[in-house]
Motif scaffolding. Sequence first.
Motif, PDB file in Angstrom:
ATOM      1  N   GLN A 174      72.898  22.349  78.894  1.00  0.00           N
ATOM      2  CA  GLN A 174      72.372  21.203  78.151  1.00  0.00           C
ATOM      3  C   GLN A 174      72.453  21.457  76.640  1.00  0.00           C
ATOM      4  N   GLU A 175      72.109  22.684  76.218  1.00  0.00           N
ATOM      5  CA  GLU A 175      72.184  23.045  74.806  1.00  0.00           C
ATOM      6  C   GLU A 175      73.623  22.934  74.306  1.00  0.00           C
ATOM      7  N   GLU A 176      74.553  23.431  75.123  1.00  0.00           N
ATOM      8  CA  GLU A 176      75.975  23.390  74.758  1.00  0.00           C
ATOM      9  C   GLU A 176      76.439  21.944  74.594  1.00  0.00           C
ATOM     10  N   LYS A 177      76.004  21.063  75.528  1.00  0.00           N
ATOM     11  CA  LYS A 177      76.388  19.652  75.435  1.00  0.00           C
ATOM     12  C   LYS A 177      75.826  19.014  74.168  1.00  0.00           C
ATOM     13  N   LYS A 178      74.549  19.341  73.850  1.00  0.00           N
ATOM     14  CA  LYS A 178      73.928  18.808  72.628  1.00  0.00           C
ATOM     15  C   LYS A 178      74.716  19.261  71.406  1.00  0.00           C
ATOM     16  N   LYS A 179      75.077  20.551  71.402  1.00  0.00           N
ATOM     17  CA  LYS A 179      75.808  21.134  70.282  1.00  0.00           C
ATOM     18  C   LYS A 179      77.157  20.445  70.110  1.00  0.00           C
ATOM     19  N   GLN A 180      77.848  20.230  71.243  1.00  0.00           N
ATOM     20  CA  GLN A 180      79.152  19.558  71.189  1.00  0.00           C
ATOM     21  C   GLN A 180      79.007  18.125  70.681  1.00  0.00           C
ATOM     22  N   ALA A 181      77.961  17.431  71.146  1.00  0.00           N
ATOM     23  CA  ALA A 181      77.732  16.047  70.714  1.00  0.00           C
ATOM     24  C   ALA A 181      77.447  16.015  69.215  1.00  0.00           C
ATOM     25  N   GLU A 182      76.670  16.969  68.724  1.00  0.00           N
ATOM     26  CA  GLU A 182      76.330  17.056  67.302  1.00  0.00           C
ATOM     27  C   GLU A 182      77.584  17.335  66.472  1.00  0.00           C
ATOM     28  N   GLU A 183      78.428  18.274  66.958  1.00  0.00           N
ATOM     29  CA  GLU A 183      79.678  18.599  66.249  1.00  0.00           C
ATOM     30  C   GLU A 183      80.598  17.385  66.198  1.00  0.00           C
ATOM     31  N   LEU A 184      80.661  16.637  67.306  1.00  0.00           N
ATOM     32  CA  LEU A 184      81.491  15.446  67.367  1.00  0.00           C
ATOM     33  C   LEU A 184      81.008  14.415  66.347  1.00  0.00           C
ATOM     34  N   LYS A 185      79.675  14.263  66.276  1.00  0.00           N
ATOM     35  CA  LYS A 185      79.079  13.321  65.334  1.00  0.00           C
ATOM     36  C   LYS A 185      79.432  13.715  63.895  1.00  0.00           C
ATOM     37  N   GLN A 186      79.348  15.021  63.606  1.00  0.00           N
ATOM     38  CA  GLN A 186      79.659  15.508  62.260  1.00  0.00           C
ATOM     39  C   GLN A 186      81.137  15.306  61.928  1.00  0.00           C
ATOM     40  N   ARG A 187      81.996  15.575  62.918  1.00  0.00           N
ATOM     41  CA  ARG A 187      83.432  15.384  62.685  1.00  0.00           C
ATOM     42  C   ARG A 187      83.744  13.917  62.399  1.00  0.00           C
ATOM     43  N   LYS A 188      83.083  13.008  63.160  1.00  0.00           N
ATOM     44  CA  LYS A 188      83.305  11.571  62.942  1.00  0.00           C
ATOM     45  C   LYS A 188      82.841  11.167  61.548  1.00  0.00           C
ATOM     46  N   ALA A 189      81.673  11.702  61.143  1.00  0.00           N
ATOM     47  CA  ALA A 189      81.136  11.384  59.813  1.00  0.00           C
ATOM     48  C   ALA A 189      82.083  11.905  58.730  1.00  0.00           C
ATOM     49  N   ALA A 190      82.583  13.133  58.931  1.00  0.00           N
ATOM     50  CA  ALA A 190      83.509  13.724  57.948  1.00  0.00           C
ATOM     51  C   ALA A 190      84.796  12.912  57.889  1.00  0.00           C
ATOM     52  N   PHE A 191      85.266  12.449  59.068  1.00  0.00           N
ATOM     53  CA  PHE A 191      86.487  11.667  59.122  1.00  0.00           C
ATOM     54  C   PHE A 191      86.301  10.333  58.386  1.00  0.00           C
ATOM     55  N   LYS A 192      85.134   9.698  58.608  1.00  0.00           N
ATOM     56  CA  LYS A 192      84.856   8.420  57.934  1.00  0.00           C
ATOM     57  C   LYS A 192      84.804   8.610  56.418  1.00  0.00           C
ATOM     58  N   GLU A 193      84.217   9.710  55.995  1.00  0.00           N
ATOM     59  CA  GLU A 193      84.096   9.991  54.575  1.00  0.00           C
ATOM     60  C   GLU A 193      85.493  10.190  53.980  1.00  0.00           C
ATOM     61  N   LEU A 194      86.312  10.950  54.702  1.00  0.00           N
ATOM     62  CA  LEU A 194      87.676  11.194  54.275  1.00  0.00           C
ATOM     63  C   LEU A 194      88.458   9.895  54.216  1.00  0.00           C
ATOM     64  N   GLN A 195      88.242   9.057  55.243  1.00  0.00           N
ATOM     65  CA  GLN A 195      88.923   7.760  55.323  1.00  0.00           C
ATOM     66  C   GLN A 195      88.526   6.880  54.136  1.00  0.00           C
ATOM     67  N   SER A 196      87.223   6.887  53.810  1.00  0.00           N
ATOM     68  CA  SER A 196      86.753   6.046  52.682  1.00  0.00           C
ATOM     69  C   SER A 196      87.338   6.538  51.361  1.00  0.00           C
ATOM     70  N   ASN A 197      87.589   7.836  51.234  1.00  0.00           N
ATOM     71  CA  ASN A 197      88.210   8.383  50.004  1.00  0.00           C
ATOM     72  C   ASN A 197      89.630   7.853  49.849  1.00  0.00           C
ATOM     73  N   PHE A 198      90.349   7.704  50.988  1.00  0.00           N
ATOM     74  CA  PHE A 198      91.718   7.190  50.926  1.00  0.00           C
ATOM     75  C   PHE A 198      91.764   5.706  50.630  1.00  0.00           C
ATOM     76  N   THR A 199      90.767   4.967  51.063  1.00  0.00           N
ATOM     77  CA  THR A 199      90.807   3.522  50.890  1.00  0.00           C
ATOM     78  C   THR A 199      90.357   3.090  49.487  1.00  0.00           C
ATOM     79  N   GLN A 200      89.764   4.002  48.711  1.00  0.00           N
ATOM     80  CA  GLN A 200      89.293   3.619  47.367  1.00  0.00           C
ATOM     81  C   GLN A 200      90.420   3.514  46.370  1.00  0.00           C
TER      82      GLN A 200
END
Length: 200
Positions: A174-200
């Motif tokens: 369960q801890e591993e799944k939580k950790k993976q879900a958290e990492e996925l969330k962070q990667r998505k946030a980082a990707f969105k941030e990166l994407q917004s930098n390109f669109t400016q």
Amino acid sequence: AEEPEGRRGRGPRPGPAPGSPAGRAVGEGSPGGSGRRVFSPAGEFREFSRRQLRDMERLFRQYDAGKDGFIDLMELKLMMEKLGAPQTHLGLKNMIKEVDEDLDSKLSFREFLLIFRKAAAGELQEDSGLHALARLSEIDVSTEGVKGAKNFFEAKAQAINEASRFEEEIKAEQEEKKKQAEELKQRKAAFKELQSNFTQ
């Protein structure tokens, strides 16, 4: 004949389907058997592994000659004789009395499991019939169930260790799944941030 009607009217049917979960198929011995909670051996008797519970259920069914979900005095007499520890009539009555919670003078599957719980906890007198039953059933209900432990009490300790190890593994997963879900969330946030930098 109101008592038997209420007692068995909605209770377990004789000859339950093979492979059905322990407890739902075997009689519970609760009066009035209507919408009360279903007895779950795995939930209530956590000190035993699933394999041990299956072995105990097999042993119970083997001696439940009437296939009514109970072991009565005569069935218990036969069981003790086959296990090589015959008891007197009074001895058999005392064996039932020691675990007979609903006072119906026979053993339900739950009451049968209580014998092994008491044996594992060291609550049975060494010269009692129940102690003999638990000890002589050792091969069926504990040795195989916990990978060849030498005696019932070692088997009990090993079963508890295995149960807690099993719970730890589930928590780790369960801890591993939580950790993976958290990492996925962070990667998505980082990707969105990166994407917004390109669109400016």
